[in-house]
Design an enzyme around this catalytic site. Sequence first.
Site, PDB file in Angstrom:
ATOM      1  N   ASP A   1       0.307  -3.242  12.034  1.00 18.70           N
ATOM      2  CA  ASP A   1       0.754  -3.606  10.688  1.00 18.70           C
ATOM      3  C   ASP A   1       1.065  -5.106  10.662  1.00 18.70           C
ATOM      4  O   ASP A   1       2.031  -5.573  11.269  1.00 18.70           O
ATOM      5  CB  ASP A   1       2.004  -2.800  10.326  1.00 18.70           C
ATOM      6  CG  ASP A   1       2.408  -3.013   8.877  1.00 18.70           C
ATOM      7  OD1 ASP A   1       2.506  -2.025   8.140  1.00 18.70           O
ATOM      8  OD2 ASP A   1       2.617  -4.184   8.481  1.00 18.70           O
TER       9      ASP A   1
ATOM     10  N   ARG B   1       0.849  -1.188   0.000  1.00 14.21           N
ATOM     11  CA  ARG B   1       0.000   0.000   0.000  1.00 14.21           C
ATOM     12  C   ARG B   1       0.883   1.235   0.000  1.00 14.21           C
ATOM     13  O   ARG B   1       1.736   1.384   0.864  1.00 14.21           O
ATOM     14  CB  ARG B   1      -0.820  -0.007   1.300  1.00 14.21           C
ATOM     15  CG  ARG B   1      -2.259  -0.127   1.058  1.00 14.21           C
ATOM     16  CD  ARG B   1      -3.083  -0.154   2.284  1.00 14.21           C
ATOM     17  NE  ARG B   1      -2.626   0.491   3.496  1.00 14.21           N
ATOM     18  CZ  ARG B   1      -3.434   0.811   4.491  1.00 14.21           C
ATOM     19  NH1 ARG B   1      -4.717   0.588   4.386  1.00 14.21           N
ATOM     20  NH2 ARG B   1      -2.979   1.350   5.591  1.00 14.21           N
TER      21      ARG B   1
ATOM     22  N   THR C   1      -1.040   7.519  -0.638  1.00 15.76           N
ATOM     23  CA  THR C   1      -2.341   7.428  -1.315  1.00 15.76           C
ATOM     24  C   THR C   1      -3.186   6.260  -0.803  1.00 15.76           C
ATOM     25  O   THR C   1      -4.382   6.199  -1.085  1.00 15.76           O
ATOM     26  CB  THR C   1      -2.148   7.212  -2.829  1.00 15.76           C
ATOM     27  OG1 THR C   1      -1.504   5.937  -3.011  1.00 15.76           O
ATOM     28  CG2 THR C   1      -1.292   8.297  -3.454  1.00 15.76           C
TER      29      THR C   1
ATOM     30  N   ASP D   1       4.621  -6.240   9.366  1.00 20.93           N
ATOM     31  CA  ASP D   1       5.686  -5.911  10.320  1.00 20.93           C
ATOM     32  C   ASP D   1       5.645  -6.833  11.531  1.00 20.93           C
ATOM     33  O   ASP D   1       6.677  -7.274  12.032  1.00 20.93           O
ATOM     34  CB  ASP D   1       5.558  -4.454  10.787  1.00 20.93           C
ATOM     35  CG  ASP D   1       6.055  -3.474   9.731  1.00 20.93           C
ATOM     36  OD1 ASP D   1       6.729  -3.907   8.777  1.00 20.93           O
ATOM     37  OD2 ASP D   1       5.762  -2.272   9.868  1.00 20.93           O
TER      38      ASP D   1
END
Length: 209
Positions: free
Chosen positions: A200, A104, A108, A203
């Site tokens: 995340d 991603r 944006t 991660d």
Amino acid sequence: MGKVVVLDHPLIKHKLTFIRDKNTGSKDFRELVKEVSMLMAYEVTRDLPLEEIEIETPICKTKSQVISGKKVGLVPILRAGLGMVDGMLNLIPAAKVGHIGLYRDPETFKPVEYYCKLPQDIEERDLIVLDPMLATGGSAVAAIQFLKDRGAKNIKLMNLIAAPEGIEAVTAAHPDVDIYVANVDEKLNEHAYIIPGLGDAGDRLFGTK
Ligand code: PRP
Ligand code: URA
């Protein structure tokens, strides 16, 4: 319109709590994601067709059911989807695995493709797209479109945690795709992270930051 199936089994709920907890380290996080994926595989494969074969028990001949040659394909969205592959393969060992690399864009929030390698016969397979997180839905919508552009006809989406926004985006773009989730969370924050979510996923799986 595709259905949205929330797999709220107590074992899944329990494990999801520790997946969310920020104090859970990568080793336990990976193990829990694998276990929840395995539990979810049970429900995602519920409609696999069966056929009868004849076998012989130690007592007598009998007819009994086996899965009837249905070809399954697993398609993890890199990176975080990788964490769900082993749990699925534990239950569907004959499945082939294709990979779609998307990240991603942090500004944006739009998905950017960087890798795609799929089984040659995806048009004949029941495909299950794997990604722990369905946030804006941009990654899942794009991944499903890649598969359709290459001939895929039968696609399911499996996520651990989904935001309502992501579910809406996928059902609007791909009304033929059923979505299987362990939980639908509240909403997205201003960085398009899921609240409360788990942070995340990539991660946390791989220990990066
Ligand atoms: C995460 C996650 C999904 C995507 C979800 O991947 O694993 O692929 O974000 O967000 P969306 O629904 O708004 O598209 P990320 O881009 O962080 O890449 P990574 O798996 O490599 O960490
Ligand atoms: N990607 C993640 O890994 N987590 C989120 O909450 C949203 C997108």
